[in-house]
Design a protein around this motif. Structure first.
Motif, PDB file in Angstrom:
ATOM      1  N   PRO A 381      20.340   5.159  24.299  1.00 33.38           N
ATOM      2  CA  PRO A 381      21.221   4.237  23.574  1.00 33.38           C
ATOM      3  C   PRO A 381      21.074   4.351  22.053  1.00 33.38           C
ATOM      4  CG  PRO A 381      20.322   3.125  25.474  1.00 33.38           C
ATOM      5  CD  PRO A 381      19.635   4.455  25.403  1.00 33.38           C
ATOM      6  N   ALA A 382      19.831   4.529  21.571  1.00 26.98           N
ATOM      7  CA  ALA A 382      19.613   4.664  20.121  1.00 26.98           C
ATOM      8  C   ALA A 382      20.260   5.938  19.601  1.00 26.98           C
ATOM      9  CB  ALA A 382      18.117   4.661  19.806  1.00 26.98           C
ATOM     10  N   ALA A 416      20.242  -1.672  16.361  1.00 28.13           N
ATOM     11  CA  ALA A 416      20.455  -1.560  14.913  1.00 28.13           C
ATOM     12  C   ALA A 416      19.240  -2.063  14.148  1.00 28.13           C
ATOM     13  CB  ALA A 416      21.709  -2.337  14.509  1.00 28.13           C
ATOM     14  N   GLN A 417      18.664  -3.180  14.601  1.00 25.02           N
ATOM     15  CA  GLN A 417      17.469  -3.717  13.948  1.00 25.02           C
ATOM     16  C   GLN A 417      16.301  -2.739  14.056  1.00 25.02           C
ATOM     17  OE1 GLN A 417      17.308  -6.353  12.136  1.00 25.02           O
ATOM     18  NE2 GLN A 417      19.164  -7.497  12.659  1.00 25.02           N
ATOM     19  N   GLN A 418      16.118  -2.143  15.235  1.00 26.58           N
ATOM     20  CA  GLN A 418      15.037  -1.184  15.429  1.00 26.58           C
ATOM     21  C   GLN A 418      15.223   0.049  14.544  1.00 26.58           C
ATOM     22  OE1 GLN A 418      15.027  -0.320  19.628  1.00 26.58           O
ATOM     23  NE2 GLN A 418      14.275  -2.353  20.209  1.00 26.58           N
ATOM     24  N   GLN A 422      13.093   1.644  11.279  1.00 22.55           N
ATOM     25  CA  GLN A 422      12.679   3.042  11.231  1.00 22.55           C
ATOM     26  C   GLN A 422      13.289   3.794  10.049  1.00 22.55           C
ATOM     27  OE1 GLN A 422      13.675   4.756  15.071  1.00 22.55           O
ATOM     28  NE2 GLN A 422      12.743   3.040  16.162  1.00 22.55           N
ATOM     29  N   GLY A 423      14.137   3.110   9.289  1.00 19.53           N
ATOM     30  CA  GLY A 423      14.756   3.737   8.127  1.00 19.53           C
ATOM     31  C   GLY A 423      15.922   4.634   8.467  1.00 19.53           C
ATOM     32  N   LEU A 438      24.579   4.855   8.649  1.00 20.70           N
ATOM     33  CA  LEU A 438      23.357   5.648   8.640  1.00 20.70           C
ATOM     34  C   LEU A 438      22.724   5.561   7.257  1.00 20.70           C
ATOM     35  CD1 LEU A 438      24.321   8.884  10.614  1.00 20.70           C
ATOM     36  CD2 LEU A 438      22.880   7.005  11.399  1.00 20.70           C
ATOM     37  N   THR A 439      21.408   5.419   7.209  1.00 24.46           N
ATOM     38  CA  THR A 439      20.709   5.299   5.928  1.00 24.46           C
ATOM     39  C   THR A 439      20.948   6.525   5.061  1.00 24.46           C
ATOM     40  OG1 THR A 439      19.007   3.934   6.965  1.00 24.46           O
ATOM     41  CG2 THR A 439      18.467   4.910   4.850  1.00 24.46           C
TER      42      THR A 439
END
Length: 639
Positions: A381-382, A416-418, A422-423, A438-439
């Protein structure tokens, strides 16, 4: 309570409708033509109460090859299938095609029913059983239990019901989590009520009074009332047959294949990314860009199959593909579909939807495209959420990301929080919602934005910054104004930029004139102070100072923003300190006299009517004065 849909499948005249009547007491053939011809043409619906008490919906489908499209409209909602084979005929062409469809849709629970057992002897029944078992090898129904019945004589019906109840206990129900989805298989009008749609609710829940959206038409409506198996109810859950009365819509606006869904939960598209399988029984390979008939849920549409890694797909093979639809369609990740050849119409394959609304057409033979599709299909899922954001870099709202990935909103929020910790993902808050990016994309955008700002500051050092609307248009044209504001505010909170009400600037930027411009400003300020209440036009001042028209405009904008100058009339500007002096003089005069004429102001300020009139207009706006006929009285600002 668990809700399931039991569907029939099998060749024409093998006794599907008679079997349903023997089980339920209901003849699901409702059309005059069906009665006259003795075959099912349209879908039939009823309810079945099993011996132990559970009540499930039944969908009876036509077996004639001419009505396969109607069979497909019902099969998309099956949880459990009754594959019907007449004992006097055995496996026939539509038995094979219906089983292909069950296999492609992955309906994994079922019962094999040998009907018309009263027409043959036991030895013949044994031969047919053996034939059917061989026929089912390697399919989802290979291990399905088999029962022999005669619907006419009532033979074996009780055994069938008991067996069906045991199989139903092991059949998983559809999920009630997430937004509702109701593929429409019938639309009609009821006098006094209006438009009614029916279908199998395949996900979520619907309650009376809910706002829903009909897709792909994009029609927002409200649920007036609900029925399930003829009974009025206040809510329905996934797995139930549903009749929904929709407010404010005409029958002509909806069609079989439309989907009643949660508002903004589905996105229509002309493209679908899929993993496609061609049946081993297909008569020939499927060529790239072949036109096919596409069946998903209760709908059908025309499209072309774009094979992404080959020129043709061999029978029995699988491949990633993009279906380019001729009309907008809606789907969710994981939906199973069937394709039939355009002409002659034969079921040739199917598969699973990987991305229901890709942003663009894919270029073929691209390793990065194939890798992305593999992630969409098999990733965690991630990984799927990251992949979605990679293909949707323009700040989707969290609920949109959930709909686009096929994940639940709560699951998407947690992921999303996880990923943020993780950046990997940047969460942009705004208006009580969360927008995702995306960061790496966020940082790249911030870097590019900072370069744009530095360039802009060099060109326009007297401006407070890049005008927001112009910046949005040039750098973020796909973002609406709200989303842009949220993004810029987040960048300011991260100390990447600095914002004012109308502009964006670099953190280190200070809007100020250089030494040469300061000399010009001093000169203009001196001339305006000396001119007092009879200032020259701004264009005359800047021309005398040697400034071009554009440079003069830039300087004027700066002095107005800093408050050194105030606009009193067209091309007429006064020093702020000069206007303050005039305000004090007017206040004193009005305190003594109570009223003032234009001529009196002219004499007080030792100016002319040319300047006195716009000055009075200015002080009226500032509420220093208040006009009454030809005179001025004290304004609210003077108390």
């Amino acid at each position: 309570m668990k809700h399931l849909i039991i569907g029939t499948a099998g060749h024409v005249n093998h006794g599907k409708t008679a079997l349903v009547k023997a089980m339920t007491g209901v003849d699901t053939d409702r059309l005059k033509e069906e009665k006259e011809r003795g075959i099912s043409i349209e879908l039939g619906f009823t309810a079945l109460k099993l011996p132990g008490g559970p009540k499930y919906g039944i969908v009876d489908v036509p077996g004639n090859e001419r009505f396969i499209k109607n069979m497909l409209a019902g099969a998309g909602g099956f949880d459990l299938v009754l594959l019907v084979v007449a004992a006097d005929e055995g496996v026939m062409p539509q038995t094979r095609e219906h089983l292909d469809i069950i296999q492609l849709l992955q309906v994994k629970k079922g019962v094999i029913v040998l009907t018309k057992a009263d027409l043959v002897d036991e030895e013949w029944v044994d031969l047919v059983k053996e034939e059917v078992r061989d026929f089912l090898k390697g399919t989802v129904l290979e291990d399905a239990p088999l029962v022999t019945v005669s619907a006419v004589a009532g033979q074996g019906i009780d055994n069938l019901l008991e067996l069906l109840e045991r199989v139903a206990e092991d059949t998983p129900a559809k999920t009630t989590a997430g937004p509702p989805r109701l593929p429409v298989d019938r639309v009609f009008s009821v006098t006094g009520f209006g438009t009614v749609v029916t279908g199998t609710l395949v996900a979520g829940e619907i309650r009376v009074g809910d706002s829903v959206e009909v897709q792909p038409q994009g029609l927002i409506t409200r649920v007036r009332s609900l029925q399930s198996h003829g009974e009025k109810v206040e809510f329905v859950v996934a797995g139930q047959r549903v009749a929904a009365n929709l407010a404010g819509l005409e029958v002509e606006q909806i069609s079989r294949g439309s989907v009643v869904a949660g508002v903004n939960s589905l996105k229509s598209s002309y493209h679908l990314d899929v993993h496609l399988s061609l049946l081993k029984s297909a008569a020939k390979p499927l060529k790239n860009r072949a036109r096919v008939r596409f069946y998903l849920g209760s709908g059908q549409a025309l499209g072309r199959v774009v094979l992404l890694d080959r020129e043709e797909l061999e029978p029995g093979a699988m491949a990633f593909a993009q279906i380019v639809m001729e009309d907008r369609t809606v789907a969710v990740k994981g939906n199973r579909f069937v394709i039939r050849s355009y002409s002659p119409m034969r079921t040739i394959g199917g598969g699973v939807v990987i991305d229901p609304a890709p942003e663009r057409r894919h270029k073929r033979f691209r390793s990065e495209v194939l890798k992305a599709l593999e992630t969409w299909e098999r990733g965690t899922p991630a990984e799927i959420l990251e992949q979605y954001l990679r293909g949707n870099p323009v700040l989707p709202e969290l609920a949109d990301a959930a709909a686009g990935t096929g994940l639940q909103v709560s699951e998407t929020e947690e992921l999303a929080q996880q990923l943020a910790l993780q950046g990997k993902v940047k969460i942009v808050p705004g208006d009580g919602k969360a927008y995702l990016m995306l960061t790496e994309v966020y940082r790249r955008m911030a870097g590019e934005l900072q370069q744009m700002l530095e360039s802009y500051h060099r060109e326009y050092p007297l401006r407070e910054g890049y005008p927001k609307e112009e910046l949005r248009y040039r750098k973020f044209p796909v973002l609406n104004n709200k989303a842009f504001q949220f993004l810029i505010e987040t960048m300011e909170n991260d100390q990447l930029v600095r914002c004012t009400a109308q502009a964006v600037a670099s953190r280190s930027f200070v809007s100020e004139p250089g030494p040469e411009m300061n000399l010009i400003i001093d000169k203009i300020r001196k001339e305006l102070a000396e001119a007092s209440f009879q200032p020259p036009a701004w264009s005359e001042l800047t021309a005398a100072a040697g400034l071009s028209k554009s440079a003069g405009s830039e300087l004027l904008r700066y002095l107005l923003r800093t408050g050194e100058l105030k606009k009193v009339g067209e091309n007429l500007y006064f020093l702020d300190e000069t206007l303050n002096t005039a305000s004090r003089v007017i206040a004193g005069f009005l305190h003594q006299k109570g009223e003032m004429t234009i001529g009196e102001l002219r004499d007080l300020l030792q100016t002319s009517r040319k300047y006195a009139l716009p000055l009075l207009g200015y002080f009226d706006k500032e509420r220093i004065t208040r006009r009454l006929g030809d005179k001025r009285l004290p304004g609210k600002a003077l108390g």
